[in-house]
Design a protein around this motif. Structure first.
Motif, mmCIF file in Angstrom:
data_model
loop_
_atom_site.group_PDB
_atom_site.id
_atom_site.type_symbol
_atom_site.label_atom_id
_atom_site.label_comp_id
_atom_site.label_asym_id
_atom_site.label_seq_id
_atom_site.Cartn_x
_atom_site.Cartn_y
_atom_site.Cartn_z
ATOM 1 N N PRO A 79 5.365 1.060 12.928
ATOM 2 C CA PRO A 79 3.972 1.479 13.143
ATOM 3 C C PRO A 79 3.804 2.978 13.371
ATOM 4 N N ARG A 80 4.757 3.619 14.048
ATOM 5 C CA ARG A 80 4.599 5.060 14.344
ATOM 6 C C ARG A 80 4.609 5.912 13.081
ATOM 7 N N ASP A 81 5.211 5.390 11.984
ATOM 8 C CA ASP A 81 5.289 6.156 10.738
ATOM 9 C C ASP A 81 4.156 5.833 9.764
ATOM 10 N N MET A 82 3.324 4.848 10.103
ATOM 11 C CA MET A 82 2.241 4.454 9.192
ATOM 12 C C MET A 82 1.283 5.611 8.868
ATOM 13 N N PRO A 83 0.806 6.364 9.875
ATOM 14 C CA PRO A 83 -0.112 7.470 9.537
ATOM 15 C C PRO A 83 0.538 8.522 8.632
ATOM 16 N N SER A 84 1.795 8.874 8.916
ATOM 17 C CA SER A 84 2.483 9.860 8.075
ATOM 18 C C SER A 84 2.669 9.336 6.657
ATOM 19 N N ALA A 85 3.091 8.064 6.551
ATOM 20 C CA ALA A 85 3.317 7.475 5.223
ATOM 21 C C ALA A 85 2.025 7.432 4.421
ATOM 22 N N SER A 86 0.944 7.013 5.071
ATOM 23 C CA SER A 86 -0.347 6.942 4.391
ATOM 24 C C SER A 86 -0.792 8.327 3.939
ATOM 25 N N SER A 87 -0.619 9.330 4.811
ATOM 26 C CA SER A 87 -1.023 10.697 4.466
ATOM 27 C C SER A 87 -0.233 11.225 3.275
ATOM 28 N N LEU A 88 1.080 11.055 3.306
ATOM 29 C CA LEU A 88 1.931 11.600 2.239
ATOM 30 C C LEU A 88 1.684 10.871 0.921
ATOM 31 N N PHE A 89 1.502 9.558 0.984
ATOM 32 C CA PHE A 89 1.264 8.772 -0.230
ATOM 33 C C PHE A 89 -0.025 9.217 -0.914
ATOM 34 N N LEU A 129 10.425 10.603 5.551
ATOM 35 C CA LEU A 129 10.121 9.337 4.868
ATOM 36 C C LEU A 129 10.507 9.387 3.399
ATOM 37 N N TYR A 130 10.531 10.593 2.821
ATOM 38 C CA TYR A 130 10.927 10.715 1.415
ATOM 39 C C TYR A 130 12.392 10.340 1.200
ATOM 40 N N GLY A 131 13.144 10.219 2.294
ATOM 41 C CA GLY A 131 14.538 9.791 2.185
ATOM 42 C C GLY A 131 14.685 8.294 1.981
ATOM 43 N N GLN A 132 13.610 7.530 2.148
ATOM 44 C CA GLN A 132 13.649 6.089 1.922
ATOM 45 C C GLN A 132 13.316 5.797 0.463
ATOM 46 N N ARG A 133 14.189 5.037 -0.180
ATOM 47 C CA ARG A 133 14.099 4.876 -1.630
ATOM 48 C C ARG A 133 12.756 4.313 -2.094
ATOM 49 N N ASN A 134 12.304 3.226 -1.466
ATOM 50 C CA ASN A 134 11.038 2.635 -1.905
ATOM 51 C C ASN A 134 9.879 3.609 -1.751
ATOM 52 N N PHE A 135 9.859 4.327 -0.637
ATOM 53 C CA PHE A 135 8.769 5.277 -0.402
ATOM 54 C C PHE A 135 8.823 6.406 -1.417
ATOM 55 N N LEU A 136 10.028 6.886 -1.701
ATOM 56 C CA LEU A 136 10.177 7.978 -2.676
ATOM 57 C C LEU A 136 9.717 7.542 -4.060
ATOM 58 N N VAL A 137 10.169 6.372 -4.511
ATOM 59 C CA VAL A 137 9.766 5.869 -5.828
ATOM 60 C C VAL A 137 8.253 5.678 -5.879
ATOM 61 N N ALA A 138 7.692 5.100 -4.815
ATOM 62 C CA ALA A 138 6.251 4.825 -4.795
ATOM 63 C C ALA A 138 5.434 6.112 -4.835
ATOM 64 N N LEU A 144 1.996 -0.133 -5.777
ATOM 65 C CA LEU A 144 2.571 1.126 -5.281
ATOM 66 C C LEU A 144 2.295 1.292 -3.790
ATOM 67 N N SER A 145 1.117 0.876 -3.336
ATOM 68 C CA SER A 145 0.816 0.915 -1.897
ATOM 69 C C SER A 145 1.764 -0.006 -1.141
ATOM 70 N N ASN A 146 2.032 -1.173 -1.698
ATOM 71 C CA ASN A 146 2.968 -2.106 -1.063
ATOM 72 C C ASN A 146 4.363 -1.511 -0.953
ATOM 73 N N PHE A 147 4.844 -0.900 -2.040
ATOM 74 C CA PHE A 147 6.178 -0.282 -2.021
ATOM 75 C C PHE A 147 6.254 0.838 -0.980
ATOM 76 N N ALA A 148 5.201 1.647 -0.915
ATOM 77 C CA ALA A 148 5.222 2.808 -0.028
ATOM 78 C C ALA A 148 5.276 2.408 1.438
ATOM 79 N N MET A 149 4.539 1.358 1.816
ATOM 80 C CA MET A 149 4.405 1.006 3.234
ATOM 81 C C MET A 149 5.375 -0.081 3.685
ATOM 82 N N GLN A 150 6.178 -0.604 2.762
ATOM 83 C CA GLN A 150 7.078 -1.712 3.062
ATOM 84 C C GLN A 150 8.072 -1.367 4.171
ATOM 85 N N GLY A 151 8.051 -2.173 5.242
ATOM 86 C CA GLY A 151 9.090 -2.086 6.264
ATOM 87 C C GLY A 151 9.029 -0.870 7.177
ATOM 88 N N LEU A 152 7.967 -0.077 7.120
ATOM 89 C CA LEU A 152 7.893 1.113 7.970
ATOM 90 C C LEU A 152 7.438 0.731 9.378
#
Length: 534
Positions: A407-417, A280-289, A397-405
């Motif tokens: 559903p299967r990646d939501m738990p990972s994104a939330s954990s990493l953020f 997920l860190y490869g996605q620009r918005n998630f990385l910036v957030a 920042l929460s909006n940027f991190a979770m934008q467009g992900l």
């Protein structure tokens, strides 16, 4: 609302409800209960700070030994946060949330009943391990249980838990310790904990468990992650007190953290289904957030670390008085957050985040001009400015991190953020504690050059003080020594005040510098909505 789709694997997340769908009361209760859990877990990071002196006195421990009370909690919390996606798949959201909350309450009670420092450290570690999961799970509930049209409200409440809890921690801790004794700060968790369990029982449907997920889990990767993040937290929390790399203890933990983190990253990218998705860190918005979340964590926890320390050391405030000052950084957020949520679905979130960073950083720069007489009246304005800015930052920042992900990646994104924010907090406190020490030594040396026995103003001041002490009945020799001691205390006090100012300069400039970084992200208006990234 069911949490599984037909044919989905047990414990997997269904797609979020369609935009505009009506959400029943059960779902709102479940989401609110999740927020209560996140607030409780973040609150417990800070709540011991204002009561630490009382706790250490009861446990017969030194200040240096007492630092492990916070370190143990943070270490366990940061390790469990990336594992929540795995445990959720294995047990299901409902069962995992109820189970981990129940254990959190048990270990909170044991913290209040701790009989020595060792038992307190063990119980705090177990408390952190069970409570840490509540933070990312709250964010996951918002993204998987609410339609896009309602997520701005959900994210606003989640952002409030992240910013309000650190501000309220010292306040609640100070009041409870003074009125009922320090164990009450741990027993307090039973109120939100029982409400959380009740909300989950009523608000979420039962889910099938899939314990095979645990059997097939990448336990080597989990072990490397735990080693890396755990040792990194200990390295950051204990580094300043042990003079960093001058200590073999610190060098060992720094080496272990490097080995663990590099091994975890390498293994995660070599496995098709890692326990948490680092890709997920490869996605620009998630990385910036996430990067800005780390910096914001530095500011959030750093300012919550510096101001109570200043008020206790320089102003001589009691824990309750400190709490009254810190409360002004929390209470106004209750009014600001609904306004921020409404704007987040209409205005480019990069603009809102820039505004928030400017206010947050500006409030820290306002704190960079304190003197020894600065107290409640002077600090109230800076706390209100901070309270205005923080909700805009955390929400967007929460909006940027979770934008467009998906559903299967939501738990990972939330954990990493959330892991990144907490890690940023640990880094910020470590850097600021070191800066305080170094800058105090620097200012003490510079002031010492000016305030010397050969300087005429110094001689005049010493003479005045000596005469004053002699007038009070002291003999000349004792009066002269007392005069020197008074000047030395003033010198040390002013050195510390200047060091605190320097530390606030660091936070303020860092936050304002992040305004440029947020514009590297794509445009976002509402999480998952039609007006998403462009």
């Amino acid at each position: 609302m069911t949490s599984l789709t037909k044919g989905a694997a047990p414990g997997s997340y269904a797609g979020a409800p369609p935009n505009g769908a009506r959400i029943d009361a059960r779902t709102w209760i479940a989401v609110a209960a999740g927020m209560l859990g996140a607030f409780m877990a973040v609150l417990d990071i800070q709540i011991t700070n204002s009561s630490l002196r009382d706790i250490l006195g009861s446990l017969s421990a030194t200040q240096e030994e007492g630092s492990w009370i916070s370190t143990a909690y943070l270490c366990a919390e940061i390790v469990v946060i990336p594992m929540t996606a795995l445990f959720t798949r294995a047990f299901g959201v409902r069962r995992y949330m109820i189970g981990t909350t129940a254990l959190f309450l048990v270990f909170s009670t044991l913290c209040g009943a701790a009989w020595n420092l060792e038992s307190m450290i063990v119980f705090r570690m177990l408390q952190g391990f069970t409570g840490g999961a509540l933070i990312p799970m709250a964010m996951t509930l918002v993204m998987t249980r609410l339609p896009a049209s309602k997520r701005a409200v959900g994210m606003a409440i989640f952002g409030l838990t992240a910013t309000l809890a650190p501000a309220m921690g010292p306040t609640l801790g100070g009041y409870l310790s003074e009125l009922y004794g320090w164990p009450s700060i741990f027993y307090l968790n039973w109120v939100p904990g029982v409400l959380l369990i009740a909300g989950m029982l009523w608000g979420l449907d039962k889910e099938a468990s899939s314990l095979k997920v645990l059997v097939k889990a990448d336990w080597l990767g989990i072990a490397l992650m735990a080693l890396g993040l755990g040792c990194l937290t200990i390295f950051l929390e204990e580094g300043n007190s042990k003079d960093w790399f001058e200590s073999s203890f610190i060098v060992s933990f720094a080496s272990l953290s490097l080995v663990g983190i590099l091994g975890w990253v390498a293994l995660s990218f070599s496995r098709p289904d890692p326990f948490v998705n680092l890709r997920l860190y490869g996605q620009r918005n998630f990385l910036v957030a996430t990067v800005l979340s780390a910096v914001t964590g530095m500011g959030l926890y750093g300012s919550s670390f510096l101001l109570p320390l200043y008020l206790g050391q320089i102003a001589g405030y009691t824990p309750m008085q400190i709490g009254e000052v810190i409360a002004w950084a929390g209470l106004p957020q209750l009014l600001v957050m609904p306004f921020a949520a409404a704007l987040s679905s209409k205005v480019d979130n990069r603009i809102l985040c820039s505004f928030g960073l400017l206010m947050f950083g500006g409030s820290c720069l306002m704190n960079a001009f304190m003197d020894a007489s600065t107290g409640y009246d002077q600090l109230m304005l800076t706390q209100i400015v901070r309270a205005i800015g923080q909700p805009f930052v955390m929400l967007t920042l929460s909006n940027f991190a979770m934008q467009g992900l998906p559903p299967r990646d939501m738990p990972s994104a939330s954990s990493l953020f959330n892991m990144t924010r907490n890690l940023g907090g640990s880094i910020g406190i470590a850097l600021l504690a070191t800066a305080l020490t170094k800058r105090e030594h620097f200012h003490s040396a510079r002031l010492g050059e000016a305030v010397s026995n050969y300087a005429l103003p110094t001689q005049q001041r010493l003479e005045q003080l000596t005469q004053g002490f002699m007038a009070g009945g002291m003999d000349p020799a004792t009066a002269a020594n007392q005069a020197l001691a008074v000047v030395d205390r003033i010198l040390r006090r002013e050195s510390y005040v200047m060091a605190y100012n320097d530390a606030f300069w660091i936070i303020g400039l860092l936050l304002i510098a992040c305004i440029g970084a947020i514009w590297l992200a794509d445009k976002v208006k509402s999480p998952g909505g039609a007006s998403g990234a462009h």
